[in-house]
Design a protein around this motif. Sequence first.
Motif, PDB file in Angstrom:
ATOM      1  N   ASN A   1      -1.148  -2.337  10.443  1.00  0.00           N
ATOM      2  CA  ASN A   1      -1.153  -1.731  11.783  1.00  0.00           C
ATOM      3  C   ASN A   1      -2.228  -0.650  11.895  1.00  0.00           C
ATOM      4  OD1 ASN A   1      -0.022   0.366  10.350  1.00  0.00           O
ATOM      5  ND2 ASN A   1       1.789   0.599  11.631  1.00  0.00           N
ATOM      6  N   ILE A   2      -3.189  -0.723  10.972  1.00  0.00           N
ATOM      7  CA  ILE A   2      -4.354   0.169  11.051  1.00  0.00           C
ATOM      8  C   ILE A   2      -5.598  -0.701  10.936  1.00  0.00           C
ATOM      9  CG2 ILE A   2      -3.356   2.344  10.228  1.00  0.00           C
ATOM     10  CD1 ILE A   2      -4.162   1.541   7.385  1.00  0.00           C
TER      11      ILE A   2
ATOM     12  N   ASP B   1      -8.345  -0.333   9.297  1.00  0.00           N
ATOM     13  CA  ASP B   1      -9.103  -0.384   8.044  1.00  0.00           C
ATOM     14  C   ASP B   1      -8.216  -0.692   6.828  1.00  0.00           C
ATOM     15  OD1 ASP B   1      -7.726   1.959   8.309  1.00  0.00           O
ATOM     16  OD2 ASP B   1      -9.291   3.251   7.492  1.00  0.00           O
ATOM     17  N   TYR B   2      -7.181  -1.495   7.051  1.00  0.00           N
ATOM     18  CA  TYR B   2      -6.285  -1.822   5.931  1.00  0.00           C
ATOM     19  C   TYR B   2      -7.092  -2.491   4.821  1.00  0.00           C
ATOM     20  CZ  TYR B   2      -1.938  -3.044   3.573  1.00  0.00           C
ATOM     21  OH  TYR B   2      -0.913  -3.120   2.663  1.00  0.00           O
ATOM     22  N   PRO B   3      -6.928  -2.021   3.569  1.00  0.00           N
ATOM     23  CA  PRO B   3      -7.737  -2.588   2.477  1.00  0.00           C
ATOM     24  C   PRO B   3      -7.364  -4.046   2.177  1.00  0.00           C
ATOM     25  CG  PRO B   3      -6.533  -0.597   1.780  1.00  0.00           C
ATOM     26  CD  PRO B   3      -6.009  -0.977   3.109  1.00  0.00           C
TER      27      PRO B   3
ATOM     28  N   MET C   1       0.844  -1.204   0.000  1.00  0.00           N
ATOM     29  CA  MET C   1       0.000   0.000   0.000  1.00  0.00           C
ATOM     30  C   MET C   1       0.879   1.253   0.000  1.00  0.00           C
ATOM     31  SD  MET C   1      -3.083   1.289   2.514  1.00  0.00           S
ATOM     32  CE  MET C   1      -2.124   1.735   3.955  1.00  0.00           C
ATOM     33  N   GLU C   2       1.996   1.186   0.708  1.00  0.00           N
ATOM     34  CA  GLU C   2       2.873   2.359   0.749  1.00  0.00           C
ATOM     35  C   GLU C   2       3.521   2.594  -0.615  1.00  0.00           C
ATOM     36  OE1 GLU C   2       2.574   4.420   3.056  1.00  0.00           O
ATOM     37  OE2 GLU C   2       1.395   3.062   4.313  1.00  0.00           O
TER      38      GLU C   2
ATOM     39  N   ARG D   1       1.845   5.912  15.389  1.00  0.00           N
ATOM     40  CA  ARG D   1       1.235   5.311  16.584  1.00  0.00           C
ATOM     41  C   ARG D   1       2.338   4.953  17.562  1.00  0.00           C
ATOM     42  NH1 ARG D   1       1.747  -0.233  15.503  1.00  0.00           N
ATOM     43  NH2 ARG D   1      -0.125  -0.946  16.551  1.00  0.00           N
TER      44      ARG D   1
ATOM     45  N   LEU E   1       1.813  -4.687   5.747  1.00  0.00           N
ATOM     46  CA  LEU E   1       2.030  -4.467   7.186  1.00  0.00           C
ATOM     47  C   LEU E   1       0.744  -3.843   7.716  1.00  0.00           C
ATOM     48  CD1 LEU E   1       5.175  -3.170   8.972  1.00  0.00           C
ATOM     49  CD2 LEU E   1       2.894  -2.598   9.766  1.00  0.00           C
TER      50      LEU E   1
ATOM     51  N   THR F   1      -6.652  -6.524  -3.657  1.00  0.00           N
ATOM     52  CA  THR F   1      -7.028  -5.346  -4.467  1.00  0.00           C
ATOM     53  C   THR F   1      -5.807  -4.467  -4.718  1.00  0.00           C
ATOM     54  OG1 THR F   1      -8.801  -5.358  -2.844  1.00  0.00           O
ATOM     55  CG2 THR F   1      -9.025  -3.823  -4.670  1.00  0.00           C
ATOM     56  N   ILE F   2      -4.985  -4.322  -3.670  1.00  0.00           N
ATOM     57  CA  ILE F   2      -3.783  -3.499  -3.799  1.00  0.00           C
ATOM     58  C   ILE F   2      -2.830  -4.121  -4.819  1.00  0.00           C
ATOM     59  CG2 ILE F   2      -1.719  -2.695  -2.587  1.00  0.00           C
ATOM     60  CD1 ILE F   2      -3.419  -2.517  -0.064  1.00  0.00           C
TER      61      ILE F   2
ATOM     62  N   ALA G   1     -10.335   2.643  -2.663  1.00  0.00           N
ATOM     63  CA  ALA G   1     -10.364   1.231  -2.304  1.00  0.00           C
ATOM     64  C   ALA G   1      -9.003   0.725  -1.848  1.00  0.00           C
ATOM     65  CB  ALA G   1     -10.838   0.403  -3.507  1.00  0.00           C
ATOM     66  N   VAL G   2      -7.924   1.409  -2.261  1.00  0.00           N
ATOM     67  CA  VAL G   2      -6.605   0.830  -1.981  1.00  0.00           C
ATOM     68  C   VAL G   2      -5.698   1.679  -1.093  1.00  0.00           C
ATOM     69  CG1 VAL G   2      -6.518  -0.634  -4.029  1.00  0.00           C
ATOM     70  CG2 VAL G   2      -5.737   1.736  -4.183  1.00  0.00           C
ATOM     71  N   LEU G   3      -6.073   2.903  -0.826  1.00  0.00           N
ATOM     72  CA  LEU G   3      -5.206   3.736   0.005  1.00  0.00           C
ATOM     73  C   LEU G   3      -5.904   4.141   1.300  1.00  0.00           C
ATOM     74  CD1 LEU G   3      -3.536   6.122  -2.615  1.00  0.00           C
ATOM     75  CD2 LEU G   3      -2.639   3.997  -1.658  1.00  0.00           C
ATOM     76  N   ARG G   4      -5.185   4.026   2.379  1.00  0.00           N
ATOM     77  CA  ARG G   4      -5.698   4.454   3.686  1.00  0.00           C
ATOM     78  C   ARG G   4      -4.623   5.288   4.368  1.00  0.00           C
ATOM     79  NH1 ARG G   4      -9.327   2.346   1.793  1.00  0.00           N
ATOM     80  NH2 ARG G   4     -10.749   0.752   2.517  1.00  0.00           N
ATOM     81  N   ALA G   5      -5.048   6.269   5.126  1.00  0.00           N
ATOM     82  CA  ALA G   5      -4.083   7.033   5.915  1.00  0.00           C
ATOM     83  C   ALA G   5      -3.428   6.090   6.920  1.00  0.00           C
ATOM     84  CB  ALA G   5      -4.792   8.162   6.648  1.00  0.00           C
ATOM     85  N   ARG G   6      -2.135   6.312   7.139  1.00  0.00           N
ATOM     86  CA  ARG G   6      -1.448   5.501   8.144  1.00  0.00           C
ATOM     87  C   ARG G   6      -0.745   6.469   9.106  1.00  0.00           C
ATOM     88  NH1 ARG G   6       0.710  -0.101   7.562  1.00  0.00           N
ATOM     89  NH2 ARG G   6       0.800   0.146   5.307  1.00  0.00           N
TER      90      ARG G   6
END
Lengths: 195, 535
Positions: free
Chosen positions: A106-107, A109-111, A81-82, B356, A104, A115-116, B348-353
């Motif tokens: 660590n959230i 709502d990881y998709p 994703m990154e 933490r 990885l 799909t990625i 659909a494929v990107l989320r804020a990270r």
Amino acid sequence: MQQSKMNIVIAGVGGQGILSIAGVIAQAALAAGLRVKQSEVHGMAQRGGAVEAHLRISPDPIFSDLVPIGGAGIVCGMEPMEALRHLPHLNPENGWIVTAAEPLVNIPDYPAVETILAEIRRLPRHLILPVNEMAKAAGNVRSGNMVLLGALSTRLPLPETALLDGIARLFHAKGAAVVDVNLKAFAAGRTAACA
Amino acid sequence: MGDIRLLLGDEAIAQGAIDAGISGCYAYPGTPSTEIMEYVQRTPQAAAKTVHARWSANEKTAMEEGLGMSYAGRRAIVCMKHVGLNVAADGFVNAAVTGTHGGLVVVAADDPSMHSSQNEQDSRFYAKFAFIPSLEPASQQEAYDMMAYAFELSETMCVPVLMRITTRLAHSRADVRTAGTARAANPLSMPPDAKRFILLPGIARRNYQGLLDKQPKFLDLAEQSPFNTFTDGPDKSVGILAAGITVNYLRELFPDGVCPHPVLKLSQYPWPKAAIQRLLDSCGTVMVLEEGAPFIEEALHGALGLSPTITGRLTGALPRTGELSSETIARALGLPTRPGLQPANPVAVLRARPPRMCDGCPHIDAYKALLDALGDTGKGHVFADIGCYTLGALPPFEAINSCVDMGASISMAKGAADAGLFPAIAVIGDSTFTHSGMTPLLDAVAHGSRITVLILDNGTTGMTGGQESLATGRLDKVCAGLGVPPDRIRAITPLAKQHAANVEALKDAIFGNDKGVTVVIASRECIQTARHKRV
Ligand code: SF4
């Protein structure tokens, strides 16, 4: 070796060792007599947040510390994703995206990782490797960053020996065994990229 | 013979300062300035103790310690992040009035886009405010080269000099050619006119007039500065004034970095009026590129609104906030930009990270205990501070309700308690406590304010990478010394297996508190620091 100008964006999560990847390439470029700019993230984001390093090497003076949008010959990720997050930086004509297959998470709502990966596979030039698995096989799951470096290395305008020297120097203080594992990890990545 | 090294902007500054013959580096850690001191500490000169290089309690003490070294004739560099200059401001502004003896250079690292900060204030205002020259390097090489110049400038003009950098320079590496030799340190010497360090009104008035009298000279130096350079260009439709690193983003847009417009690169302040006037005269219009605030642009527009001959952040040509980039400048100049690939379905494929706290972090166990101790008290009772534990604001904890500036947890809890809020709880780390938490605790003790202070002692300055924390392990004694009664200083160990006991201890501290201050010290080492010690 290809043209000696190269822009690279290296993405990952704080703690995955992306600064070491950038550091080894930058030192190798300096040793090869090239100019270097390498912008990196320090501070708060290093605590498990999204981090990236921009790396530019060239025989000529380099101006911006940042890789322009659409200007990266390689976008690579320690995490899919990154890697995808930095897609706008990828050169649409000739850029390669090289990434670890393993997410990885660590959230909350990881998709869906499939799909990625499907998005990445859509790109004409991509390389997806089970980096962590390969690192484990090389002897230490934490040397995934060196697997990724190995995988990139075939596309860098730098001699392999300079990168190997850089790895040896980076891990020197931790003893011969650690150097060895990391060199093995690098070799595994490099072989996979050539295959 | 010099050599070429790969250095962060911060490291280039440190090496430049060492090669300029500093005897001391004074700083408090803060992103993006931390690596200056860390580099000095790694050098043989610091190890040989010819350069004093220890973290100070805060930026104010660092600033004054630097001034003390200057008083004694030696060169010192003082480093901080931009908001640290707020803390150091009293010493900083008055050091311009006392003047310096040995060279004194203050480095303030600004953080436009707020990568790791609570605001994007622009330190150039502080140099103007204090009537001193400031420097803004455009590259790592220039940052290195400027250090020798900055110390000479400080010593010839007898004022502190501010160097202002931003995150992108601080945290980017480049090949830097160094001198390879260090100038000898100044010998210890008393200032010939030591009285000027006594800012009694009579002396201060004379000093202040002296400082004002130096202004034309500062302007002259900027007009002639080797760092303020003019490059002519054939396209006079607009002239470009590019401050600091913005010149790189500009040159990036053109083959071989040759901009077709006339460019005034600006790296020394006060801004060179004559050079800017020449640029304006030759082009008719000037675009101002600057990181941070529209500092020069606003002045060029004038007091009564926008001038049609000036463009920049205020006119909407460039974004008002955040870092600039070659893309934002291209758009301002009407040049084409590449669109950049996008995922077919970004949502659909990107989320804020977001960042933490590390797995196993002691703060996590402290917050879990605090949340359970508060039970159904409701939100809004926890004033926190600056450090890794600020991340307790994010899910899943959402344990804190404020984060303003270093030390504000205790002062705000006190103020809220004075207003009648109960419970009022302050959460503060050990390093932040010694930075600016001790004085408000003294207020709270003296006034009998009904607050609970939870000090998270992880043995280090964690957020910035684990620097020395000055009172770790003896915080109980510090609190007792400030007048907290010994039976109101409690200790817990934030560990999962201690959870039940910790909840009880916190409940008792918070709700058993019928008057005055109770302190709970939660001690367990930062796991990152512990890990580094092992390897
Ligand atoms: S660095 Fe240390 S204090 Fe900060 S989150 Fe990680 S373990 Fe906690």
